[in-house]
Write an enzyme that holds these catalytic residues in place. Structure first.
Site, PDB file in Angstrom:
ATOM      1  N   SER A  45      -2.418  12.962   0.340  1.00 15.22           N
ATOM      2  CA  SER A  45      -1.880  13.375  -0.956  1.00 15.22           C
ATOM      3  C   SER A  45      -2.902  13.170  -2.058  1.00 15.22           C
ATOM      4  O   SER A  45      -3.091  14.033  -2.918  1.00 15.22           O
ATOM      5  CB  SER A  45      -0.606  12.588  -1.274  1.00 15.22           C
ATOM      6  OG  SER A  45       0.406  12.925  -0.343  1.00 15.22           O
ATOM      7  N   ASN A  46      -3.592  12.027  -2.047  1.00 16.72           N
ATOM      8  CA  ASN A  46      -4.621  11.805  -3.052  1.00 16.72           C
ATOM      9  C   ASN A  46      -5.785  12.773  -2.894  1.00 16.72           C
ATOM     10  O   ASN A  46      -6.550  12.980  -3.822  1.00 16.72           O
ATOM     11  CB  ASN A  46      -5.141  10.365  -2.981  1.00 16.72           C
ATOM     12  CG  ASN A  46      -4.276   9.431  -3.801  1.00 16.72           C
ATOM     13  OD1 ASN A  46      -3.861   9.769  -4.904  1.00 16.72           O
ATOM     14  ND2 ASN A  46      -3.983   8.260  -3.255  1.00 16.72           N
ATOM     15  N   TYR A 134       3.704  10.408   8.525  1.00 21.08           N
ATOM     16  CA  TYR A 134       3.485  10.192   7.095  1.00 21.08           C
ATOM     17  C   TYR A 134       4.820  10.404   6.384  1.00 21.08           C
ATOM     18  O   TYR A 134       5.307  11.524   6.277  1.00 21.08           O
ATOM     19  CB  TYR A 134       2.418  11.182   6.597  1.00 21.08           C
ATOM     20  CG  TYR A 134       2.005  11.048   5.153  1.00 21.08           C
ATOM     21  CD1 TYR A 134       2.369   9.953   4.370  1.00 21.08           C
ATOM     22  CD2 TYR A 134       1.202  12.031   4.559  1.00 21.08           C
ATOM     23  CE1 TYR A 134       1.957   9.857   3.052  1.00 21.08           C
ATOM     24  CE2 TYR A 134       0.781  11.929   3.244  1.00 21.08           C
ATOM     25  CZ  TYR A 134       1.163  10.843   2.492  1.00 21.08           C
ATOM     26  OH  TYR A 134       0.767  10.752   1.180  1.00 21.08           O
ATOM     27  N   LYS A 162       2.351   5.871   8.178  1.00 24.23           N
ATOM     28  CA  LYS A 162       2.068   5.501   6.795  1.00 24.23           C
ATOM     29  C   LYS A 162       3.358   5.733   6.032  1.00 24.23           C
ATOM     30  O   LYS A 162       3.791   6.876   5.855  1.00 24.23           O
ATOM     31  CB  LYS A 162       0.953   6.385   6.220  1.00 24.23           C
ATOM     32  CG  LYS A 162       0.742   6.139   4.725  1.00 24.23           C
ATOM     33  CD  LYS A 162      -0.235   7.125   4.093  1.00 24.23           C
ATOM     34  CE  LYS A 162      -0.291   6.826   2.594  1.00 24.23           C
ATOM     35  NZ  LYS A 162      -1.127   7.796   1.863  1.00 24.23           N
ATOM     36  N   GLY A 187       2.174   2.543   2.245  1.00 21.62           N
ATOM     37  CA  GLY A 187       1.464   3.659   1.623  1.00 21.62           C
ATOM     38  C   GLY A 187       1.221   3.496   0.141  1.00 21.62           C
ATOM     39  O   GLY A 187       0.954   4.475  -0.534  1.00 21.62           O
TER      40      GLY A 187
END
Lengths: 299, 299, 299, 299
Positions: A45-46, A134, A162, A187
């Protein structure tokens, strides 16, 4: 490959025209290599994963692998809307040097838990790399529940999760009931210490892009039973972590990186740059946290 | 192009190996051409839009345009994660013959209403086709609020909204306050009559793939003040509509099409086919609704 | 007693020291008696029901009955946390002259649908008055689903529902499937017209405390197929309705009543009076709606 | 009075006809007096607070005080719907021997944070006892946010919070930023260890009615840096804790007490007794946790 420790979900550097900025990525990597980070998540996502084409993802993984060699295990975001697309991307990421795949559940069409299970199993059965689940309900609107996760954990190619859901009870249940060899990662740096306390193997922490030293110090304090020190570090990390994740997102993280000697740069639209007022607030929070002393590698 | 009336958000036919099945699409189109449908939405949610590549979307629009000529206005789903990707797709869809773009708000990264506004304005400013907003909170986790919608409605290239949020109060506010020329469509056959009652210009109705005649009869009854008849039709349409949208999704819609002389076929995984038990239940609901008498075109 | 038409959920007048202001209640009643209202709800949410002691509720019902005689059917809010307390209150309300009981589901302890069913059945079995279900998820956090409602509707002493959930699909399902003799009321003037369109028998409308004439005109226009007029009235009612319910609550309703020749007065703390700025905004919305022409009774 | 340590939110014993069973309460108290518990919460959620009349609450507090003397600090649930009612109850509870008031926010009418603040401040200003905030969003639908809590924490008579929201990030922020002398308690045994890790002063734990010894052992292990032991205890406590709170509620807690030598007894309807199947499952979970070795006091 063992999933353990402090992972940074690295942002993807872009030039001002929106193309990949691989030289800046390499510069960041050289710095992270000197840090106590244990592993990297690429195209999470980052990393603005929804904005990256499959070929760009492969190029990013290849660049990270070439530059950092075997220094880091690499977990690569492999989510695609279709099962077939995910498998195709998985093969590219494997060729590019990834060690494992990070997979969100299908989430545009909701309401079919069996469909979610099938998706993960199909990918785990056929992809050339092991899978890390995730759970990111704030972005997907789907929460992977403990029963589903624990059932998937029995698959020999599904190796960990995560969990960014923020439910410490769920995280504890996962730590208590998981089979041997299934890793539980928190996370978010917002709750790294409580996650360690309940038995997490590590964390994929946005704040670890900037403060892996402080994260490492927290972990050491925890391991050695210096709980007051661990708590103090968690309190300080939380303020920065929250500012560059939940509150101000990837634009906030990139802005802070630009102020701390790493390359942040712009996001791809429709993500907008952090406003000057937002940047001012992030820097204020960051200044008060006094965390730089743990980050020799950044100097 | 005027946005008005009954639109079908058509499903995308796939062969058993998952590729586009254009012959079946043409067969369906020939049937719909004989129906009272006013327009088509191509590559919407029922078209499994997240699973379609840009080139596939263009090919679908081209195929529909070639086969049905000027019979229908074509609204094409143009959502892509980035602003740039949306604009590139918009140009392809325009070349392929679309009349307007259907656009979801950005939704993976949440919490920035200004970012949503900028996205729609950027696309409306630079795309070769007018824009229709698409509010679909059940799938995206983002609700476009009335203030944002009404402010976007002032943009000369943003021409309407398909609101699938199910909040009849919001729909009424939109109908009451919108500027002239901005169309309000409801996005579900579950509440087509109440939407007409509060002033909607039309509906994009999954159930209109199968029952455009009944939808048309409802609308006529409403217009002519035969409210009891309109209500009775809404009650019957609701049961089928709910079964093939909220309850059983695109797999349910496709299964029912397969039983009613149209081509449904498989979805792309991770969407799974409706189970035999689900199909049985859908057919039971459908049988009880007794709606086929309005659908001469399907015989 | 037939449940049908336009009901006002009347507010409870208090003096400045927080005690019941029965003279002002009588004054309001005299005005409402001249209006086209069909019935009254006493001790509902607009009556600040959680703030009223059982003896106060009985006194309010007695006062309304004494003053307005048989002019109105009276539905009285009978919710208490325990089943026993509800039955005791029900007996008092029956003695005081109520015609039916309005009952919220138990809602502090959540998650036991069978417990909700048992509660309604126990009260319906043993109370001296028929029961009207009250679905108010915004306040209770509990949504009564259609299956539960329709199953309860089979009970001969459960005679209807006031549904303030705002889900027009649910309201339509209830209208379509309910047994004969079970009344469906919408619980907000925000969607009175769409509720009539799908078959509701009436509405319990906060806005009907002030604008029963306009509500009645809307209903007549609807019944006679003058849909444009009905729609125009709905658009205007919605703005006022929303301001004095969802947006500004009972304090907003009372403030507007004070400005329109009825007695509003203070709420019981912790409800706070509408601020001057809020009152200004409500009056502005009210002024723009131009609804007073239907309210001869208020002059 | 210092807020610190392990508190049990004791259930209220009822006889089979629903009246208070004070002898059974005294029997339980005699057992708890021998346990390592630090304090008691009377008339909290586990005490079925919404079902208790003010005079019953006073009688319960008086009974606990008389039987257990100064052995325990007593926090008494004082929530009433109105500010005035809360203050009247507060005086009764003070007379009966309580040390502090546990206060939920007003929650039937939602959406006015200033009203919530005023309520707490009004009670803190005028009540004869200090106030402990009680955040219980699962039951109330209202989450007290960190800014509101921290602002209320400045009031000299608001002395702490019991936070049952389950958001470990919020709990950490509270621990990091609170003023000196403001206590932070976690409100569930599901996350006692992570709460201690981030700096909580204690916990009000449903599971501490049965396993205060194990809770105490967890705390000691934590304090002395034996983290593996603390984690193991948390894992085992979580399973029991979750079963008798979130999953099966007060009926589950009471059923387990009945099986472990304490008095549980029936709940007041509409709460229903745990079904035999539920009891079987709770006993199974309890048996697997092997926690009785820490509970000498119960033998």
């Amino acid at each position: 490959m063992e999933l353990k420790g402090i992972y940074a979900p690295i942002p993807t550097p872009f030039t001002s025209d929106g193309s990949l900025d691989l030289p800046s990525l390499r510069t960041n990597l050289d710095a992270w290599t000197r840090s106590p980070l244990d592993g990297l998540v690429v195209c999470g996502s980052n990393g603005e994963q929804p904005f990256l084409e499959p070929e760009e993802r492969a190029l990013l993984v290849r660049t990270v692998r070439d530059r950092s060699g075997s220094r880091f295990p690499l977990v690569a975001g492999a989510t695609q809307p279709t099962t077939r697309g995910t498998l195709e991307l998985a093969r590219r990421l494997a060729d590019a040097g990834a060690d494992a795949l990070l997979l969100l559940p299908p989430h545009y069409f909701k309401g079919d838990p069996e469909g979610i299970r099938d998706y993960f199993v199909d990918v785990a059965d056929h992809a050339p790399l092991p899978v890390v689940l995730y759970n990111m309900p704030a972005n997907t609107g789907v929460n992977l529940g403990t029963d589903l996760i624990l059932s998937l954990a029995e698959h020999p190619r599904i190796r960990g999760i995560k969990d960014t859901g923020g439910d410490i009870t769920q995280l504890t249940v996962l730590c208590a009931r998981r089979p041997e060899g299934f890793a539980v990662f928190c996370g978010s740096g917002n709750y790294f210490l409580p996650a360690l306390a309940v038995g997490a193997d590590g964390g994929t922490l946005g704040v670890a892009n900037l403060y892996p030293g402080a994260c490492d110090a927290l972990r050491s304090a925890f391991r050695e039973g210096r709980m007051k020190e661990a708590r103090d570090l968690q309190h300080r990390l939380l303020e920065v972590s929250d500012a560059i994740t939940r509150r101000h997102g990837v634009p906030g993280l990139k802005a802070l990186m630009d102020h701390k000697g790493l390359y942040g740069g712009p996001c791809r639209p429709p993500l907008r740059p952090a406003s000057p007022e937002t940047v001012r607030r992030i820097l204020e929070v960051d200044g008060k946290a006094h965390l730089d002393e743990w980050e020799e590698w950044r100097r």
